[in-house]
Design a protein around this motif. Sequence first.
Motif, PDB file in Angstrom:
ATOM      1  N   GLU A  47       0.832  -1.204   0.000  1.00 15.94           N
ATOM      2  CA  GLU A  47       0.000   0.000   0.000  1.00 15.94           C
ATOM      3  C   GLU A  47       0.868   1.255   0.000  1.00 15.94           C
ATOM      4  OE1 GLU A  47      -2.757   2.070   3.344  1.00 15.94           O
ATOM      5  OE2 GLU A  47      -3.187  -0.041   2.940  1.00 15.94           O
ATOM      6  N   LEU A  48       1.937   1.253   0.794  1.00 14.90           N
ATOM      7  CA  LEU A  48       2.847   2.403   0.842  1.00 14.90           C
ATOM      8  C   LEU A  48       3.559   2.598  -0.492  1.00 14.90           C
ATOM      9  CD1 LEU A  48       4.441   1.884   4.369  1.00 14.90           C
ATOM     10  CD2 LEU A  48       2.793   3.648   3.712  1.00 14.90           C
ATOM     11  N   GLY A  58       6.955  10.358   7.335  1.00 15.24           N
ATOM     12  CA  GLY A  58       5.887  10.594   8.310  1.00 15.24           C
ATOM     13  C   GLY A  58       5.578   9.343   9.105  1.00 15.24           C
ATOM     14  N   GLU A  59       4.579   9.476   9.958  1.00 18.70           N
ATOM     15  CA  GLU A  59       4.205   8.381  10.855  1.00 18.70           C
ATOM     16  C   GLU A  59       2.691   8.218  10.825  1.00 18.70           C
ATOM     17  OE1 GLU A  59       5.359   7.116  15.424  1.00 18.70           O
ATOM     18  OE2 GLU A  59       5.941   9.077  14.646  1.00 18.70           O
ATOM     19  N   ASP A  69      -9.059  -7.517  12.686  1.00 16.62           N
ATOM     20  CA  ASP A  69      -9.195  -6.327  13.522  1.00 16.62           C
ATOM     21  C   ASP A  69      -8.512  -6.457  14.884  1.00 16.62           C
ATOM     22  OD1 ASP A  69     -11.125  -8.232  14.139  1.00 16.62           O
ATOM     23  OD2 ASP A  69     -12.537  -6.746  14.880  1.00 16.62           O
ATOM     24  N   ALA A  70      -8.028  -7.624  15.214  1.00 11.64           N
ATOM     25  CA  ALA A  70      -7.247  -7.783  16.446  1.00 11.64           C
ATOM     26  C   ALA A  70      -5.822  -7.252  16.268  1.00 11.64           C
ATOM     27  CB  ALA A  70      -7.198  -9.256  16.862  1.00 11.64           C
ATOM     28  N   TYR A  71      -5.437  -7.003  15.029  1.00  9.67           N
ATOM     29  CA  TYR A  71      -4.086  -6.529  14.721  1.00  9.67           C
ATOM     30  C   TYR A  71      -4.088  -5.027  14.485  1.00  9.67           C
ATOM     31  CZ  TYR A  71      -2.882 -11.422  13.885  1.00  9.67           C
ATOM     32  OH  TYR A  71      -2.668 -12.766  14.020  1.00  9.67           O
ATOM     33  N   ARG A  72      -3.061  -4.364  15.015  1.00 10.25           N
ATOM     34  CA  ARG A  72      -2.848  -2.933  14.775  1.00 10.25           C
ATOM     35  C   ARG A  72      -1.556  -2.776  13.980  1.00 10.25           C
ATOM     36  NH1 ARG A  72      -3.341  -3.280  20.262  1.00 10.25           N
ATOM     37  NH2 ARG A  72      -1.272  -2.445  20.560  1.00 10.25           N
ATOM     38  N   TRP A  73      -1.435  -1.651  13.271  1.00  8.77           N
ATOM     39  CA  TRP A  73      -0.209  -1.375  12.538  1.00  8.77           C
ATOM     40  C   TRP A  73       0.289   0.022  12.864  1.00  8.77           C
ATOM     41  CZ3 TRP A  73      -0.606   2.810   9.344  1.00  8.77           C
ATOM     42  CH2 TRP A  73      -1.875   3.165   8.906  1.00  8.77           C
ATOM     43  N   HIS A  74       1.578   0.186  12.718  1.00  8.83           N
ATOM     44  CA  HIS A  74       2.235   1.476  12.932  1.00  8.83           C
ATOM     45  C   HIS A  74       3.326   1.591  11.873  1.00  8.83           C
ATOM     46  CE1 HIS A  74       5.317   4.103  14.863  1.00  8.83           C
ATOM     47  NE2 HIS A  74       4.230   4.832  15.044  1.00  8.83           N
ATOM     48  N   CYS A  75       3.265   2.655  11.059  1.00  4.85           N
ATOM     49  CA  CYS A  75       4.255   2.861   9.995  1.00  4.85           C
ATOM     50  C   CYS A  75       5.083   4.101  10.293  1.00  4.85           C
ATOM     51  CB  CYS A  75       3.580   3.065   8.643  1.00  4.85           C
ATOM     52  SG  CYS A  75       2.753   1.631   8.015  1.00  4.85           S
ATOM     53  N   LEU A  76       6.362   3.978  10.123  1.00  4.07           N
ATOM     54  CA  LEU A  76       7.272   5.109  10.253  1.00  4.07           C
ATOM     55  C   LEU A  76       8.119   5.149   8.990  1.00  4.07           C
ATOM     56  CD1 LEU A  76       8.590   7.388  11.872  1.00  4.07           C
ATOM     57  CD2 LEU A  76      10.104   5.663  12.868  1.00  4.07           C
ATOM     58  N   ILE A  77       8.026   6.254   8.260  1.00  8.48           N
ATOM     59  CA  ILE A  77       8.826   6.437   7.055  1.00  8.48           C
ATOM     60  C   ILE A  77       9.793   7.575   7.324  1.00  8.48           C
ATOM     61  CG2 ILE A  77       8.802   6.985   4.601  1.00  8.48           C
ATOM     62  CD1 ILE A  77       5.999   5.822   4.493  1.00  8.48           C
ATOM     63  N   GLU A  78      11.077   7.263   7.201  1.00  9.24           N
ATOM     64  CA  GLU A  78      12.127   8.236   7.528  1.00  9.24           C
ATOM     65  C   GLU A  78      13.009   8.492   6.319  1.00  9.24           C
ATOM     66  OE1 GLU A  78      13.597   7.240  11.857  1.00  9.24           O
ATOM     67  OE2 GLU A  78      13.478   5.425  10.640  1.00  9.24           O
ATOM     68  N   ALA A  79      13.420   9.743   6.183  1.00 10.49           N
ATOM     69  CA  ALA A  79      14.414  10.085   5.173  1.00 10.49           C
ATOM     70  C   ALA A  79      15.789   9.825   5.779  1.00 10.49           C
ATOM     71  CB  ALA A  79      14.278  11.550   4.781  1.00 10.49           C
ATOM     72  N   LEU A  85      17.852   8.370  -2.875  1.00 11.19           N
ATOM     73  CA  LEU A  85      16.711   7.984  -3.688  1.00 11.19           C
ATOM     74  C   LEU A  85      15.679   7.199  -2.902  1.00 11.19           C
ATOM     75  CD1 LEU A  85      18.626   6.824  -6.895  1.00 11.19           C
ATOM     76  CD2 LEU A  85      17.409   8.972  -6.542  1.00 11.19           C
ATOM     77  N   PHE A  86      16.055   6.741  -1.716  1.00 10.89           N
ATOM     78  CA  PHE A  86      15.181   5.855  -0.962  1.00 10.89           C
ATOM     79  C   PHE A  86      14.818   6.418   0.402  1.00 10.89           C
ATOM     80  CE2 PHE A  86      17.600   3.150  -3.833  1.00 10.89           C
ATOM     81  CZ  PHE A  86      16.577   2.506  -4.496  1.00 10.89           C
ATOM     82  N   LEU A  87      13.688   5.971   0.906  1.00  5.79           N
ATOM     83  CA  LEU A  87      13.245   6.267   2.267  1.00  5.79           C
ATOM     84  C   LEU A  87      13.255   4.958   3.043  1.00  5.79           C
ATOM     85  CD1 LEU A  87      10.132   8.444   1.387  1.00  5.79           C
ATOM     86  CD2 LEU A  87      12.352   9.274   2.170  1.00  5.79           C
ATOM     87  N   ARG A  88      13.501   5.063   4.326  1.00  6.00           N
ATOM     88  CA  ARG A  88      13.509   3.880   5.192  1.00  6.00           C
ATOM     89  C   ARG A  88      12.108   3.718   5.784  1.00  6.00           C
ATOM     90  NH1 ARG A  88      18.436   4.439   8.175  1.00  6.00           N
ATOM     91  NH2 ARG A  88      17.532   6.476   8.351  1.00  6.00           N
ATOM     92  N   ALA A  89      11.480   2.562   5.558  1.00  6.96           N
ATOM     93  CA  ALA A  89      10.125   2.319   6.065  1.00  6.96           C
ATOM     94  C   ALA A  89      10.156   1.200   7.100  1.00  6.96           C
ATOM     95  CB  ALA A  89       9.193   1.930   4.926  1.00  6.96           C
ATOM     96  N   THR A  90       9.495   1.451   8.225  1.00  9.61           N
ATOM     97  CA  THR A  90       9.349   0.453   9.271  1.00  9.61           C
ATOM     98  C   THR A  90       7.858   0.249   9.515  1.00  9.61           C
ATOM     99  OG1 THR A  90      11.394   1.200  10.329  1.00  9.61           O
ATOM    100  CG2 THR A  90       9.905  -0.137  11.659  1.00  9.61           C
TER     101      THR A  90
END
Length: 113
Positions: A47-48, A58-59, A69-79, A85-90
Amino acid sequence: MEVMLSMAVLGAAMCALVTAMSVSLKSQARVETLAVEEELAEAKLLELRTQPGGATPGETQGRFPEPYDAYRWHCLIEAPQAEGLFLRATVEIQKGEPARVHRFRTLLANADR
């Protein structure tokens, strides 16, 4: 006497067998949970990668729809520190209280480049 000894040996073997089956079932359930978490993380990363305009730093966080729905997600995209050319995604996938967290990391194309 021989019958009692045979029954004792049979009882010990049955206990060992039940214990082994219990451990096996717990391991299988754990592997299935990890597979679901990995698939959910891959879906969020896809999706990202495919969002219009590309990924931007961003976060964000949220909850997956039914039946996950028992699962949650958290995305952190860092320069990265250096322009690149790339961003680090967690992507972290969380389930339960206290939350068990599994972290997945990858690189995404920088939308600014």
